[in-house]
Scaffold this motif. Structure first.
Motif, PDB file in Angstrom:
ATOM      1  N   ALA A   1     -22.778  81.242  28.990  1.00 56.80           N
ATOM      2  CA  ALA A   1     -23.096  79.812  28.833  1.00 56.80           C
ATOM      3  C   ALA A   1     -21.853  79.054  28.361  1.00 56.80           C
ATOM      4  CB  ALA A   1     -24.247  79.647  27.839  1.00 56.80           C
ATOM      5  N   ALA A   2     -21.104  79.637  27.415  1.00 54.73           N
ATOM      6  CA  ALA A   2     -19.882  78.982  26.921  1.00 54.73           C
ATOM      7  C   ALA A   2     -18.854  78.856  28.045  1.00 54.73           C
ATOM      8  CB  ALA A   2     -19.301  79.775  25.752  1.00 54.73           C
ATOM      9  N   MET A   3     -18.742  79.894  28.853  1.00 53.15           N
ATOM     10  CA  MET A   3     -17.784  79.844  29.975  1.00 53.15           C
ATOM     11  C   MET A   3     -18.166  78.732  30.951  1.00 53.15           C
ATOM     12  SD  MET A   3     -17.267  83.838  30.881  1.00 53.15           S
ATOM     13  CE  MET A   3     -16.779  85.006  29.605  1.00 53.15           C
ATOM     14  N   THR A   4     -19.465  78.580  31.174  1.00 55.14           N
ATOM     15  CA  THR A   4     -19.946  77.528  32.073  1.00 55.14           C
ATOM     16  C   THR A   4     -19.518  76.161  31.546  1.00 55.14           C
ATOM     17  OG1 THR A   4     -21.836  78.896  32.637  1.00 55.14           O
ATOM     18  CG2 THR A   4     -22.061  76.542  33.068  1.00 55.14           C
ATOM     19  N   LEU A   5     -19.755  75.956  30.265  1.00 51.13           N
ATOM     20  CA  LEU A   5     -19.407  74.658  29.651  1.00 51.13           C
ATOM     21  C   LEU A   5     -17.888  74.433  29.711  1.00 51.13           C
ATOM     22  CD1 LEU A   5     -20.851  73.134  26.453  1.00 51.13           C
ATOM     23  CD2 LEU A   5     -18.390  73.401  26.607  1.00 51.13           C
ATOM     24  N   ILE A   6     -17.123  75.463  29.355  1.00 54.42           N
ATOM     25  CA  ILE A   6     -15.659  75.309  29.338  1.00 54.42           C
ATOM     26  C   ILE A   6     -15.135  75.026  30.745  1.00 54.42           C
ATOM     27  CG2 ILE A   6     -13.472  76.513  28.917  1.00 54.42           C
ATOM     28  CD1 ILE A   6     -14.967  78.073  26.655  1.00 54.42           C
ATOM     29  N   ASP A   7     -15.645  75.764  31.731  1.00 56.23           N
ATOM     30  CA  ASP A   7     -15.193  75.553  33.111  1.00 56.23           C
ATOM     31  C   ASP A   7     -15.455  74.119  33.554  1.00 56.23           C
ATOM     32  OD1 ASP A   7     -14.371  76.865  35.824  1.00 56.23           O
ATOM     33  OD2 ASP A   7     -16.163  75.699  36.258  1.00 56.23           O
ATOM     34  N   ALA A   8     -16.653  73.618  33.227  1.00 53.43           N
ATOM     35  CA  ALA A   8     -17.003  72.243  33.628  1.00 53.43           C
ATOM     36  C   ALA A   8     -16.070  71.231  32.969  1.00 53.43           C
ATOM     37  CB  ALA A   8     -18.458  71.953  33.262  1.00 53.43           C
ATOM     38  N   CYS A   9     -15.660  71.493  31.719  1.00 53.97           N
ATOM     39  CA  CYS A   9     -14.747  70.570  31.021  1.00 53.97           C
ATOM     40  C   CYS A   9     -13.327  70.671  31.572  1.00 53.97           C
ATOM     41  CB  CYS A   9     -14.696  70.894  29.518  1.00 53.97           C
ATOM     42  SG  CYS A   9     -16.212  70.506  28.631  1.00 53.97           S
ATOM     43  N   VAL A  10     -12.859  71.912  31.735  1.00 54.56           N
ATOM     44  CA  VAL A  10     -11.442  72.113  32.089  1.00 54.56           C
ATOM     45  C   VAL A  10     -11.096  71.425  33.409  1.00 54.56           C
ATOM     46  CG1 VAL A  10      -9.819  73.893  32.876  1.00 54.56           C
ATOM     47  CG2 VAL A  10     -11.042  74.179  30.712  1.00 54.56           C
ATOM     48  N   ARG A  11     -12.014  71.475  34.383  1.00 59.43           N
ATOM     49  CA  ARG A  11     -11.681  70.868  35.676  1.00 59.43           C
ATOM     50  C   ARG A  11     -11.538  69.358  35.598  1.00 59.43           C
ATOM     51  NH1 ARG A  11     -15.883  69.396  38.692  1.00 59.43           N
ATOM     52  NH2 ARG A  11     -15.077  70.121  40.690  1.00 59.43           N
ATOM     53  N   LEU A  12     -12.021  68.758  34.493  1.00 59.26           N
ATOM     54  CA  LEU A  12     -11.853  67.303  34.320  1.00 59.26           C
ATOM     55  C   LEU A  12     -10.588  66.938  33.545  1.00 59.26           C
ATOM     56  CD1 LEU A  12     -15.512  66.133  33.481  1.00 59.26           C
ATOM     57  CD2 LEU A  12     -14.381  66.335  35.708  1.00 59.26           C
ATOM     58  N   LEU A  13      -9.879  67.929  32.997  1.00 62.09           N
ATOM     59  CA  LEU A  13      -8.692  67.611  32.198  1.00 62.09           C
ATOM     60  C   LEU A  13      -7.589  67.048  33.091  1.00 62.09           C
ATOM     61  CD1 LEU A  13      -8.512  70.791  29.904  1.00 62.09           C
ATOM     62  CD2 LEU A  13      -9.510  68.546  29.370  1.00 62.09           C
ATOM     63  N   PRO A  14      -6.807  66.104  32.570  1.00 64.46           N
ATOM     64  CA  PRO A  14      -5.729  65.527  33.381  1.00 64.46           C
ATOM     65  C   PRO A  14      -4.803  66.623  33.915  1.00 64.46           C
ATOM     66  CG  PRO A  14      -5.942  64.392  31.270  1.00 64.46           C
ATOM     67  CD  PRO A  14      -6.868  65.561  31.214  1.00 64.46           C
ATOM     68  N   GLY A  15      -4.522  66.542  35.205  1.00 60.33           N
ATOM     69  CA  GLY A  15      -3.577  67.477  35.815  1.00 60.33           C
ATOM     70  C   GLY A  15      -4.212  68.739  36.361  1.00 60.33           C
ATOM     71  N   VAL A  16      -5.502  68.982  36.078  1.00 59.89           N
ATOM     72  CA  VAL A  16      -6.106  70.247  36.524  1.00 59.89           C
ATOM     73  C   VAL A  16      -6.524  70.181  37.989  1.00 59.89           C
ATOM     74  CG1 VAL A  16      -8.013  71.870  36.189  1.00 59.89           C
ATOM     75  CG2 VAL A  16      -6.773  70.974  34.212  1.00 59.89           C
ATOM     76  N   MET A  17      -7.249  69.120  38.390  1.00 61.51           N
ATOM     77  CA  MET A  17      -7.683  69.047  39.790  1.00 61.51           C
ATOM     78  C   MET A  17      -6.647  68.384  40.679  1.00 61.51           C
ATOM     79  SD  MET A  17     -11.739  68.456  40.184  1.00 61.51           S
ATOM     80  CE  MET A  17     -12.071  67.133  39.068  1.00 61.51           C
ATOM     81  N   GLY A  18      -5.709  67.702  40.082  1.00 58.11           N
ATOM     82  CA  GLY A  18      -4.697  67.023  40.886  1.00 58.11           C
ATOM     83  C   GLY A  18      -5.261  65.805  41.570  1.00 58.11           C
ATOM     84  N   LYS A  19      -4.478  65.283  42.529  1.00 59.10           N
ATOM     85  CA  LYS A  19      -4.865  64.028  43.187  1.00 59.10           C
ATOM     86  C   LYS A  19      -5.994  64.246  44.189  1.00 59.10           C
ATOM     87  CE  LYS A  19      -0.511  61.672  43.329  1.00 59.10           C
ATOM     88  NZ  LYS A  19       0.541  62.039  44.228  1.00 59.10           N
ATOM     89  N   LEU A  20      -6.072  65.498  44.725  1.00 66.64           N
ATOM     90  CA  LEU A  20      -6.996  65.751  45.831  1.00 66.64           C
ATOM     91  C   LEU A  20      -8.435  65.424  45.484  1.00 66.64           C
ATOM     92  CD1 LEU A  20      -5.632  69.007  47.437  1.00 66.64           C
ATOM     93  CD2 LEU A  20      -5.667  66.697  48.371  1.00 66.64           C
ATOM     94  N   ALA A  21      -8.854  65.836  44.285  1.00 61.59           N
ATOM     95  CA  ALA A  21     -10.243  65.591  43.896  1.00 61.59           C
ATOM     96  C   ALA A  21     -10.246  64.949  42.523  1.00 61.59           C
ATOM     97  CB  ALA A  21     -10.981  66.914  43.861  1.00 61.59           C
TER      98      ALA A  21
END
Ligand code: SAM
Length: 244
Positions: A149-169
């Protein structure tokens, strides 16, 4: 002098620190972790046990099956892990408030949470209150421990951090971001088992494509998630029997 910017940090308190980073060490989250865009700290709750056997649990007061994580051991683990008062303190728990994309966005915008992973029958209620833990659920089912459950929450947060998804998404088009589920996606081949890609998506007409996607997203949300549809801003609240 410029203010020091600290990277987003997830501190996880667990009886199984070896489970981390696990899936968070690969792909998008893993690359971002390796490049220092976020920091993961997995701490062993058992390091705060004080007896010879390093015990962390005991039988439930009042009887019943299983074991309960002790308040004194967990409180000590939280106190050594978290010296700052402005980080959210979360407890993964099926009794918690269901995790939503808007709560994920709030957590991603902050310093990063401290996350307690329960095990056994759960944790002593007194530590939840004394350390003001916010109970968070990832769904109406019971896992054997809080780590996934913690990994799920962390994964959902990390992809929103600046620079993680880049310009594409940017995340602004995704499911839940506008209170809607995402429209259907297609890619090559142009025909799959007799099914073509909807003609409009190949038209090059950006305005028509956007209108088609909006209509598809609305239709899907209405059909699959009437709760989300009803909660959209501007939607009329259904009349209740107590209304005049
Ligand atoms: N006896 C507890 C109950 O009925 O609510 C369930 C305990 S469960 C076996 C052990 C741990 O897994 C919990 O303390 C929690 O940390 C985690 N967990 C289980 N299901 C979860 C869920 N749906 N969301 C978040 N955490 C969960």
């Amino acid at each position: 002098m410029a203010a020091e910017t600290k990277n987003w940090r997830a501190t996880v308190l667990t009886l199984f620190p070896e489970m981390f980073p696990g899936p968070l060490g690969v792909s998008l989250a893993g690359k971002a972790l390796a490049s220092g865009l976020w920091v993961l700290e997995a701490r062993d709750i058992r390091d705060s046990a004080t007896d010879r056997h390093r015990s962390v649990d005991d039988t439930p007061a009042g009887g019943g099956p299983g074991m309960v994580l002790r308040a004194d051991v967990l409180a000590a683990a939280i106190d050594v892990a978290d010296t700052s008062s402005d980080r959210p303190r979360l407890l993964m728990s099926p009794r918690g408030r269901p995790l939503t994309q808007s709560r994920v966005a709030e957590l991603a915008a902050g310093a990063g949470p401290l996350i307690v992973c329960g095990r056994f029958e759960g944790i002593d209620q007194r530590v939840i209150e004394a350390r003001r833990l916010e109970e968070v659920s990832i769904g109406d089912y019971v896992l054997s421990g809080g780590e996934i459950a913690a990994m799920t929450l962390i994964d959902a947060c990390v992809r929103l951090l600046p620079g993680v998804m880049g310009k594409l998404a940017s995340g602004t088009d995704e499911s839940f971001s506008q209170g809607l589920l995402e429209y259907p996606q297609y890619t090559r081949p142009q025909e799959f088992e007799g099914q073509p890609i909807p003609e409009i998506l190949l038209s090059g007409d950006h305005a028509r494509v956007a209108a088609w996607r909006q209509a598809e997203a609305e239709a899907l949300t209405r059909a699959r998630r009437p709760d989300l549809w009803a909660a959209r801003p501007g939607q009329k609240r259904p009349k209740s029997p107590t209304d005049g």
